[in-house]
Design a protein around this motif. Structure first.
Motif, PDB file in Angstrom:
ATOM      1  N   ASP A  88       9.069   1.409   2.354  1.00 51.01           N
ATOM      2  CA  ASP A  88       7.694   0.975   2.567  1.00 51.01           C
ATOM      3  C   ASP A  88       6.893   1.932   3.439  1.00 51.01           C
ATOM      4  OD1 ASP A  88       5.614  -1.125   2.200  1.00 51.01           O
ATOM      5  OD2 ASP A  88       5.770  -1.211   4.387  1.00 51.01           O
ATOM      6  N   ASP A  89       7.493   2.481   4.497  1.00 52.72           N
ATOM      7  CA  ASP A  89       6.717   3.391   5.337  1.00 52.72           C
ATOM      8  C   ASP A  89       6.322   4.644   4.567  1.00 52.72           C
ATOM      9  OD1 ASP A  89       9.427   4.216   5.260  1.00 52.72           O
ATOM     10  OD2 ASP A  89       9.202   5.337   7.146  1.00 52.72           O
ATOM     11  N   LYS A  90       7.171   5.071   3.666  1.00 54.13           N
ATOM     12  CA  LYS A  90       6.879   6.238   2.842  1.00 54.13           C
ATOM     13  C   LYS A  90       5.835   5.891   1.781  1.00 54.13           C
ATOM     14  CE  LYS A  90      11.477   8.116   3.700  1.00 54.13           C
ATOM     15  NZ  LYS A  90      11.769   7.157   4.764  1.00 54.13           N
ATOM     16  N   ALA A  91       5.962   4.710   1.191  1.00 51.53           N
ATOM     17  CA  ALA A  91       4.981   4.269   0.194  1.00 51.53           C
ATOM     18  C   ALA A  91       3.594   4.175   0.807  1.00 51.53           C
ATOM     19  CB  ALA A  91       5.405   2.927  -0.396  1.00 51.53           C
ATOM     20  N   LEU A  92       3.500   3.658   2.023  1.00 56.29           N
ATOM     21  CA  LEU A  92       2.204   3.534   2.688  1.00 56.29           C
ATOM     22  C   LEU A  92       1.600   4.907   2.972  1.00 56.29           C
ATOM     23  CD1 LEU A  92      -0.014   1.886   4.033  1.00 56.29           C
ATOM     24  CD2 LEU A  92       1.363   1.864   6.121  1.00 56.29           C
ATOM     25  N   ALA A  93       2.406   5.827   3.466  1.00 60.25           N
ATOM     26  CA  ALA A  93       1.900   7.167   3.771  1.00 60.25           C
ATOM     27  C   ALA A  93       1.395   7.858   2.514  1.00 60.25           C
ATOM     28  CB  ALA A  93       2.990   8.000   4.435  1.00 60.25           C
ATOM     29  N   VAL A  94       2.165   7.777   1.439  1.00 60.93           N
ATOM     30  CA  VAL A  94       1.743   8.409   0.189  1.00 60.93           C
ATOM     31  C   VAL A  94       0.450   7.778  -0.305  1.00 60.93           C
ATOM     32  CG1 VAL A  94       2.334   8.769  -2.237  1.00 60.93           C
ATOM     33  CG2 VAL A  94       4.073   9.094  -0.468  1.00 60.93           C
ATOM     34  N   ALA A  95       0.382   6.451  -0.293  1.00 58.36           N
ATOM     35  CA  ALA A  95      -0.811   5.756  -0.777  1.00 58.36           C
ATOM     36  C   ALA A  95      -2.054   6.147   0.025  1.00 58.36           C
ATOM     37  CB  ALA A  95      -0.590   4.244  -0.706  1.00 58.36           C
ATOM     38  N   GLU A  96      -1.943   6.173   1.337  1.00 55.38           N
ATOM     39  CA  GLU A  96      -3.093   6.501   2.165  1.00 55.38           C
ATOM     40  C   GLU A  96      -3.550   7.939   1.969  1.00 55.38           C
ATOM     41  OE1 GLU A  96      -2.647   3.335   5.874  1.00 55.38           O
ATOM     42  OE2 GLU A  96      -1.942   5.400   6.140  1.00 55.38           O
ATOM     43  N   VAL A  97      -2.615   8.863   1.841  1.00 56.62           N
ATOM     44  CA  VAL A  97      -2.981  10.275   1.669  1.00 56.62           C
ATOM     45  C   VAL A  97      -3.648  10.489   0.313  1.00 56.62           C
ATOM     46  CG1 VAL A  97      -2.058  12.607   1.390  1.00 56.62           C
ATOM     47  CG2 VAL A  97      -1.296  11.170   3.294  1.00 56.62           C
ATOM     48  N   LEU A  98      -3.130   9.876  -0.748  1.00 54.74           N
ATOM     49  CA  LEU A  98      -3.736  10.038  -2.062  1.00 54.74           C
ATOM     50  C   LEU A  98      -5.144   9.455  -2.107  1.00 54.74           C
ATOM     51  CD1 LEU A  98      -0.792   9.345  -4.564  1.00 54.74           C
ATOM     52  CD2 LEU A  98      -1.541  11.511  -3.549  1.00 54.74           C
ATOM     53  N   VAL A  99      -5.342   8.292  -1.517  1.00 50.59           N
ATOM     54  CA  VAL A  99      -6.672   7.692  -1.503  1.00 50.59           C
ATOM     55  C   VAL A  99      -7.633   8.524  -0.649  1.00 50.59           C
ATOM     56  CG1 VAL A  99      -8.011   5.679  -0.765  1.00 50.59           C
ATOM     57  CG2 VAL A  99      -5.868   5.361  -2.004  1.00 50.59           C
ATOM     58  N   GLU A 100      -7.144   9.037   0.476  1.00 51.04           N
ATOM     59  CA  GLU A 100      -7.990   9.889   1.310  1.00 51.04           C
ATOM     60  C   GLU A 100      -8.425  11.136   0.546  1.00 51.04           C
ATOM     61  OE1 GLU A 100      -9.948  11.306   4.864  1.00 51.04           O
ATOM     62  OE2 GLU A 100      -9.438   9.364   4.014  1.00 51.04           O
ATOM     63  N   ALA A 101      -7.539  11.698  -0.263  1.00 56.82           N
ATOM     64  CA  ALA A 101      -7.907  12.861  -1.070  1.00 56.82           C
ATOM     65  C   ALA A 101      -9.039  12.527  -2.023  1.00 56.82           C
ATOM     66  CB  ALA A 101      -6.688  13.365  -1.843  1.00 56.82           C
ATOM     67  N   ASP A 102      -8.975  11.343  -2.646  1.00 57.23           N
ATOM     68  CA  ASP A 102     -10.071  10.932  -3.524  1.00 57.23           C
ATOM     69  C   ASP A 102     -11.375  10.771  -2.737  1.00 57.23           C
ATOM     70  OD1 ASP A 102      -9.191  10.775  -6.223  1.00 57.23           O
ATOM     71  OD2 ASP A 102      -7.960   9.047  -5.705  1.00 57.23           O
ATOM     72  N   LEU A 103     -11.287  10.201  -1.545  1.00 58.46           N
ATOM     73  CA  LEU A 103     -12.485  10.030  -0.723  1.00 58.46           C
ATOM     74  C   LEU A 103     -13.098  11.370  -0.334  1.00 58.46           C
ATOM     75  CD1 LEU A 103     -11.287   7.154   1.636  1.00 58.46           C
ATOM     76  CD2 LEU A 103     -12.961   6.986  -0.199  1.00 58.46           C
TER      77      LEU A 103
END
Length: 320
Positions: free
Chosen positions: A84-99
């Motif tokens: 889960d900690d890895k899933a959260l980090a990946v999710a946040e970084v990918l969304v930040e890239a879109d932003l």
């Protein structure tokens, strides 16, 4: 401002099965830290464009809260077994890239990442192995763990060491793809630090050297950030005119580059991204193109030097 460069850099496994190297260098910034602002506001809306299918060529805009996008990506990654900690980090970084507007390195990477997890190319769990640990220089073996999670972990360590020692360089080999470099850097600048992040992939060669026609490098991105009295300055650019991801997207859409950004297999400049998917393949041009590509070539050489100091993970030994 005090800035010195220490240490070398290395590695990460790409979403298509390659490896990428990256180097992080941090230094203390003496003086004003500027105003702090969160890396991203999870109450902001993300704007996603989708082309309507079936006749109409109009576009519809979907407005989805960022928190929902992060939660969705986190949930999907968790369902294929990513911790889960890895899933959260990946999710946040990918969304930040879109932003940040880097659509090719945002949630567009989610499906390839899921495929890599299912094939065993991206590790689902574990910790990096410490290869060397000095006060201002650290080297890890990433064990093909998710790149966004590894980079965040390395940044946390590097920021703490840089604040204590004035400088810290962290290098990683055998990390998976690290996504958008700029997406990591706002928190560093908001702590009053200067960051440099570089990345290369010794198993892939899609960019020709200036004056050549055979692929020798990857796009070799370099990113940097530092604080100001207002918003931090964040840079993120490649040593090639464009990226492999955008090339693949344009080729899939049947579109052209805006200019002659590539060479075909015969070394003729072209605006057709399909030239990179022939046999033998063409190549991308370095930043500066046909006329001034020596500048992009020089940047590519610099990134190679910074990311290839680990002799077990270089273009001469790309099996790692």
């Amino acid at each position: 401002m005090l800035f010195r460069s220490v240490g070398q850099g290395r590695l990460a496994r790409g979403a298509a099965g390659g490896r990428e190297g990256w180097r992080l260098s941090l230094s203390r910034l003496r003086g004003a830290r500027g105003t702090a602002r969160s890396a991203h506001d999870l109450t902001r809306d993300s704007r996603l464009s989708a082309r309507r299918r079936g006749g109409s060529d109009a576009r519809m805009i979907l407005r989805i809260p960022v928190s929902e996008l992060v939660a969705l990506a986190r949930s999907v990654l968790g369902r294929v077994g990513l911790e889960d900690d890895k899933a959260l980090a990946v999710a946040e970084v990918l969304v930040e890239a879109d932003l940040l507007g880097h659509a090719t390195h945002g949630l567009a990477l989610l499906a390839p990442y899921l495929g890599e997890i299912e094939r065993g190319g991206m590790a689902r769990s574990g910790e990096p192995r410490v290869i060397a640990d000095f006060p201002a220089v650290v080297t890890w073996d990433g064990g093909r763990l998710p790149g966004p999670w590894l980079v965040r972990r390395a940044l946390e360590l590097a920021m703490e060491r840089a604040e204590r020692n004035g400088l810290c360089a962290v290098t990683i080999r055998r990390s998976h793809h690290i996504a958008c470099l700029a997406a990591f850097l706002r928190p560093v600048a908001e702590r009053g630090l200067v960051a440099i992040l570089t990345c290369s992939d010794p198993a892939v060669a899609t960019v020709a050297p200036f004056g050549g026609r055979k692929g020798l490098f990857t796009p070799n991105p370099i990113a940097a950030a530092w604080p100001t009295d207002g918003d931090p300055i964040i840079l993120d650019f490649s040593a090639s005119i464009t990226t492999n991801a955008l090339t693949k997207r344009l080729q899939g859409d049947g579109r052209r580059f805006p200019g002659t950004w590539a060479l075909d297999a015969a070394g003729v400049p072209t605006d057709d991204p399909a030239a990179l998917f022939t046999e033998p393949p063409g190549t991308l041009l370095p930043t500066g193109g046909v006329d001034h590509g020596h500048k992009g070539f020089a940047l590519a050489l610099l990134v190679e030097a910074l990311t290839s100091a680990d002799r077990k993970s270089t273009r001469l030994n790309s099996s790692h």
